[in-house]
Design a protein around this motif. Sequence first.
Motif, PDB file in Angstrom:
ATOM      1  N   VAL A   1       0.863  -1.186   0.000  1.00 56.99           N
ATOM      2  CA  VAL A   1       0.000   0.000   0.000  1.00 56.99           C
ATOM      3  C   VAL A   1       0.895   1.229   0.000  1.00 56.99           C
ATOM      4  CG1 VAL A   1      -1.762   1.305   1.242  1.00 56.99           C
ATOM      5  CG2 VAL A   1      -1.820  -1.193   1.291  1.00 56.99           C
TER       6      VAL A   1
ATOM      7  N   GLU B   1      -3.989   8.778  -6.136  1.00 58.55           N
ATOM      8  CA  GLU B   1      -4.797   7.561  -6.009  1.00 58.55           C
ATOM      9  C   GLU B   1      -5.214   6.996  -7.366  1.00 58.55           C
ATOM     10  OE1 GLU B   1      -8.417   7.990  -3.836  1.00 58.55           O
ATOM     11  OE2 GLU B   1      -9.235   9.545  -5.147  1.00 58.55           O
TER      12      GLU B   1
ATOM     13  N   ALA C   1      -1.654  -1.022  -3.797  1.00 56.04           N
ATOM     14  CA  ALA C   1      -2.853  -0.175  -3.699  1.00 56.04           C
ATOM     15  C   ALA C   1      -2.408   1.272  -3.537  1.00 56.04           C
ATOM     16  CB  ALA C   1      -3.697  -0.608  -2.506  1.00 56.04           C
TER      17      ALA C   1
ATOM     18  N   GLN D   1      -3.379   5.054  -2.597  1.00 46.93           N
ATOM     19  CA  GLN D   1      -4.401   5.728  -1.806  1.00 46.93           C
ATOM     20  C   GLN D   1      -4.034   7.184  -1.562  1.00 46.93           C
ATOM     21  OE1 GLN D   1      -4.899   3.459   1.832  1.00 46.93           O
ATOM     22  NE2 GLN D   1      -5.874   1.756   0.773  1.00 46.93           N
TER      23      GLN D   1
ATOM     24  N   HIS E   1      -7.020   3.227   7.473  1.00 45.20           N
ATOM     25  CA  HIS E   1      -7.542   2.660   6.228  1.00 45.20           C
ATOM     26  C   HIS E   1      -6.444   1.943   5.455  1.00 45.20           C
ATOM     27  CE1 HIS E   1      -9.915   2.150   2.647  1.00 45.20           C
ATOM     28  NE2 HIS E   1      -9.087   2.874   1.930  1.00 45.20           N
ATOM     29  N   ALA E   2      -5.253   2.523   5.428  1.00 48.39           N
ATOM     30  CA  ALA E   2      -4.143   1.888   4.719  1.00 48.39           C
ATOM     31  C   ALA E   2      -3.778   0.551   5.358  1.00 48.39           C
ATOM     32  CB  ALA E   2      -2.932   2.817   4.716  1.00 48.39           C
TER      33      ALA E   2
ATOM     34  N   ALA F   1      -5.777  -1.335   7.175  1.00 52.08           N
ATOM     35  CA  ALA F   1      -6.880  -2.268   6.925  1.00 52.08           C
ATOM     36  C   ALA F   1      -6.803  -2.839   5.512  1.00 52.08           C
ATOM     37  CB  ALA F   1      -8.218  -1.567   7.140  1.00 52.08           C
ATOM     38  N   THR F   2      -6.430  -2.007   4.550  1.00 55.91           N
ATOM     39  CA  THR F   2      -6.283  -2.473   3.170  1.00 55.91           C
ATOM     40  C   THR F   2      -5.198  -3.530   3.069  1.00 55.91           C
ATOM     41  OG1 THR F   2      -6.996  -0.323   2.296  1.00 55.91           O
ATOM     42  CG2 THR F   2      -5.771  -1.756   0.803  1.00 55.91           C
ATOM     43  N   LEU F   3      -4.058  -3.271   3.717  1.00 52.91           N
ATOM     44  CA  LEU F   3      -2.961  -4.237   3.666  1.00 52.91           C
ATOM     45  C   LEU F   3      -3.359  -5.553   4.336  1.00 52.91           C
ATOM     46  CD1 LEU F   3       0.792  -3.609   4.116  1.00 52.91           C
ATOM     47  CD2 LEU F   3      -0.290  -5.501   5.306  1.00 52.91           C
TER      48      LEU F   3
ATOM     49  N   ALA G   1      -6.337  -6.787   4.747  1.00 55.12           N
ATOM     50  CA  ALA G   1      -7.322  -7.496   3.928  1.00 55.12           C
ATOM     51  C   ALA G   1      -6.637  -8.208   2.769  1.00 55.12           C
ATOM     52  CB  ALA G   1      -8.368  -6.512   3.405  1.00 55.12           C
ATOM     53  N   SER G   2      -5.662  -7.547   2.171  1.00 53.47           N
ATOM     54  CA  SER G   2      -4.922  -8.173   1.081  1.00 53.47           C
ATOM     55  C   SER G   2      -4.128  -9.361   1.577  1.00 53.47           C
ATOM     56  CB  SER G   2      -3.979  -7.149   0.438  1.00 53.47           C
ATOM     57  OG  SER G   2      -4.698  -6.067  -0.107  1.00 53.47           O
TER      58      SER G   2
END
Length: 234
Positions: A71, A84, A93, A95, A211-212, A214-216, A218-219
Amino acid sequence: MTDAIAFLHTAQVHVPTFERLTREIAPELEVRHLVMEELLHEARAVGTDNPMLAARVHEAMREAASDGAAVVACTCSTIGAIAEKTPTGGAFAAQRIDRAMADRAVRAGPRVLIAAALESTLEPTTALVLSAAAQAGVGVRPSALLVAEAWPHFEAGDSARYIEMLASAIRSAAIGADVVVLAQASMAPVAGELADLGIEVLGSPGPGVAHAVATLRASRSAWAPWGTTPATPT
């Protein structure tokens, strides 16, 4: 990819802030930083619609990810919309740090006061708030407050005076607002100065880092073999 988050900054002063926030939320992650002050200078000079600026921002985002970060978050609100949209080829990702803040702001009420010390930040942040409202299916009435006289104090390294001037101006302008959006990452400490305002005063660093991360995560879960749980670093 690695368990790493990278940040693209346009001021060196942001590095310890985002290092600390990420360590607090996810101490197991690697945190990387790329500082390119010239991108903000160029954006202020040529505008954010300039194709050459967009190409340089995209290249900077890819450079920030070049060591394998999953991310990359741009912490500069002026160029965040460009960042983004970086073509990543699925390698990471891309962002903007202020999107999570905007998503929260539009749910706090229709009257959103957007405060900034740089004029170049107001238009992209207003567009972001309107976009977040449209995605959430709510109506908003954003208004803008420019405190341009505070910015020279930030550039001079006088953070105390910078925050003081911003807090004073926002306190006077926030009458009738449902929520205040602090459009620049450097403004985040203002929230503490306005804790008694009676409405939410939102900065971008905390929600954006969360958020960053959480994105990582989830990935990372998606990469794990079916039916297994990713190993927890020790």
